[in-house]
Scaffold this motif. Structure first.
Motif, PDB file in Angstrom:
ATOM      1  N   LEU A   8      94.769  68.560  52.843  1.00 26.29           N
ATOM      2  CA  LEU A   8      94.108  67.274  52.968  1.00 26.29           C
ATOM      3  C   LEU A   8      94.572  66.633  54.269  1.00 26.29           C
ATOM      4  O   LEU A   8      95.361  65.701  54.281  1.00 26.29           O
ATOM      5  N   GLU A  78      86.127  65.726  49.120  1.00 26.42           N
ATOM      6  CA  GLU A  78      86.553  64.618  49.970  1.00 26.42           C
ATOM      7  C   GLU A  78      87.073  63.449  49.137  1.00 26.42           C
ATOM      8  O   GLU A  78      88.129  62.886  49.419  1.00 26.42           O
ATOM      9  N   ASN A  79      86.343  63.089  48.087  1.00 27.01           N
ATOM     10  CA  ASN A  79      86.781  61.963  47.260  1.00 27.01           C
ATOM     11  C   ASN A  79      87.983  62.324  46.399  1.00 27.01           C
ATOM     12  O   ASN A  79      88.820  61.476  46.097  1.00 27.01           O
ATOM     13  N   ASN A 115      83.164  69.773  52.750  1.00 24.66           N
ATOM     14  CA  ASN A 115      83.865  68.617  52.206  1.00 24.66           C
ATOM     15  C   ASN A 115      85.373  68.755  52.312  1.00 24.66           C
ATOM     16  O   ASN A 115      86.098  67.822  51.987  1.00 24.66           O
ATOM     17  N   CYS A 116      85.861  69.921  52.689  1.00 24.78           N
ATOM     18  CA  CYS A 116      87.301  70.163  52.766  1.00 24.78           C
ATOM     19  C   CYS A 116      87.753  70.164  54.218  1.00 24.78           C
ATOM     20  O   CYS A 116      87.008  70.538  55.122  1.00 24.78           O
ATOM     21  N   SER A 117      88.983  69.764  54.435  1.00 23.98           N
ATOM     22  CA  SER A 117      89.564  69.913  55.755  1.00 23.98           C
ATOM     23  C   SER A 117      90.448  71.152  55.750  1.00 23.98           C
ATOM     24  O   SER A 117      91.191  71.408  54.807  1.00 23.98           O
ATOM     25  N   ARG A 167      90.955  56.688  55.178  1.00 29.45           N
ATOM     26  CA  ARG A 167      89.955  57.718  54.922  1.00 29.45           C
ATOM     27  C   ARG A 167      89.497  58.391  56.211  1.00 29.45           C
ATOM     28  O   ARG A 167      89.166  59.576  56.218  1.00 29.45           O
ATOM     29  N   LEU A 170      91.198  61.637  57.111  1.00 28.19           N
ATOM     30  CA  LEU A 170      90.961  62.840  56.312  1.00 28.19           C
ATOM     31  C   LEU A 170      89.751  63.543  56.898  1.00 28.19           C
ATOM     32  O   LEU A 170      88.628  63.075  56.779  1.00 28.19           O
ATOM     33  N   ARG A 172      86.812  66.396  57.697  1.00 28.35           N
ATOM     34  CA  ARG A 172      85.921  67.269  56.950  1.00 28.35           C
ATOM     35  C   ARG A 172      84.889  67.828  57.906  1.00 28.35           C
ATOM     36  O   ARG A 172      84.724  67.356  59.030  1.00 28.35           O
TER      37      ARG A 172
END
Length: 326
Positions: A8, A78-79, A115-117, A167, A170, A172
């Protein structure tokens, strides 16, 4: 079971050295000592042992939350990440095999990965371990009793600190256009699920209806015991063990209303009461919300409490109907 390990991680790195002092806990050696950690461009460059104030915070290796079935969180990665970092989670392995069953591997993987880093496969956790040269991934705690997370650092970036989530830190990928889903089911009427057998909610005998989300088969109707539901209906598009929409209820009209709202929303959890109908829409694969964790959690509890008020006492709510006896 296909999964992705996500860090994350912050999307930018400091171009100058930052220093964090405190009581450092090394989980590998199980040693605790006072010192200062220097971080430059996302890496730990130096750890100096030196005396710090007795009230200084504790610096600890961040938590790895593994594995997590992302569809059971009801959140996008992400959330989920935005909520997890508040609790000191810096890395998580996401399993999303059931979403792949719905969307197909290409579309599911494209959406989840975006949606992921820093997506990594094969359980390749690249989180730092409080060593010189490691990624600067660690958390800051107030003390070792309350374990309150004061800050979460990932790649040297404070993605969460002093109660504030950053946010924008983070990262993505670019999210594909549109909402990935696969719903072909059509709305039904009470007549479509009518049977000659009577309901007996007072004896805990109610009806269960399964609807193929792709609309490739007729509704499957049976009677079940063990839910406790006395009135209204409960329906879900994420019932574990099946890719159908599954509804239980004390009359045909309420069951049809619950199923139809899910069909119209292309996913969700629904509770129909004698006076109202409430839902948690899950438009992404019929399993995930695009709302933040606080919003989703509050609505889920509202639904669950309403179902319990109507007599529902089965252990699982909105996820798993496999243990109900037919």
């Amino acid at each position: 079971m296909l999964g992705a390990v996500i860090l994350l991680a912050g999307c930018t790195q400091h171009s100058e050295t930052i220093k964090i002092s405190g009581h450092i806990i090394d989980p590998q050696t199980q040693e605790q000592y006072d010192g200062t950690i220097s971080v430059y461009e996302g890496k730990i460059t130096k750890i100096v042992r030196e005396t710090v104030d007795g009230n200084a915070p504790y610096i600890v290796q961040g938590y790895s939350d593994t594995p997590v079935h992302i569809e059971n969180t009801l959140l996008t990665p992400e959330n989920y990440a935005a909520d997890a970092v508040k609790n000191g989670v810096i890395a998580s392995e996401l399993e999303y095999d059931r979403i792949i069953e719905v969307l197909g591997e290409k579309d599911a993987k494209e959406y989840i990965d975006a949606n992921c880093s820093k997506v990594h496969f094969h359980f390749d956790m690249k989180a730092g371990r409080l060593r010189k040269g490691d990624n600067a991934d660690f958390i800051v705690l107030d003390n070792l009793v309350s374990l309150k997370v004061l800050a979460t650092y990932i790649d040297g970036i404070a993605v969460y600190e002093n109660g504030k989530l950053h946010r924008d830190r983070l990262s993505r990928g670019e999210i594909p256009q549109g909402t990935p889903n696969a719903f072909g089911a059509e709305t039904i009427t009470a007549d479509d699920i009518a049977t000659e057998e009577p309901y007996r909610p007072g004896d805990d005998i109610i009806k269960m209806v399964k609807i193929d989300r792709l609309g490739l088969s007729e509704p499957i109707v049976s009677f079940v015991i063990g839910t406790g539901l006395k009135k209204g209906a409960v329906a879900s598009s994420i019932a574990d063990g099946t890719l159908d929409i599954v509804a239980i209820g004390a009359n045909d009209s309420d069951i049809a209303a619950a199923i139809n709202l899910i069909v119209e929303q292309k996913g969700g959890i629904v509770v129909v009461s004698p006076d109202d109908i409430i839902s948690l829409p899950l438009p992404i694969a019929g399993m995930l919300s695009d709302q933040d964790a606080e919003t989703v959690g509050a609505q889920y509890e509202k639904l669950r409490n309403q179902a319990v008020f109507q007599g529902y006492d089965y252990e699982a709510f909105g996820f798993d109907f496999r243990g109900i006896s037919e």
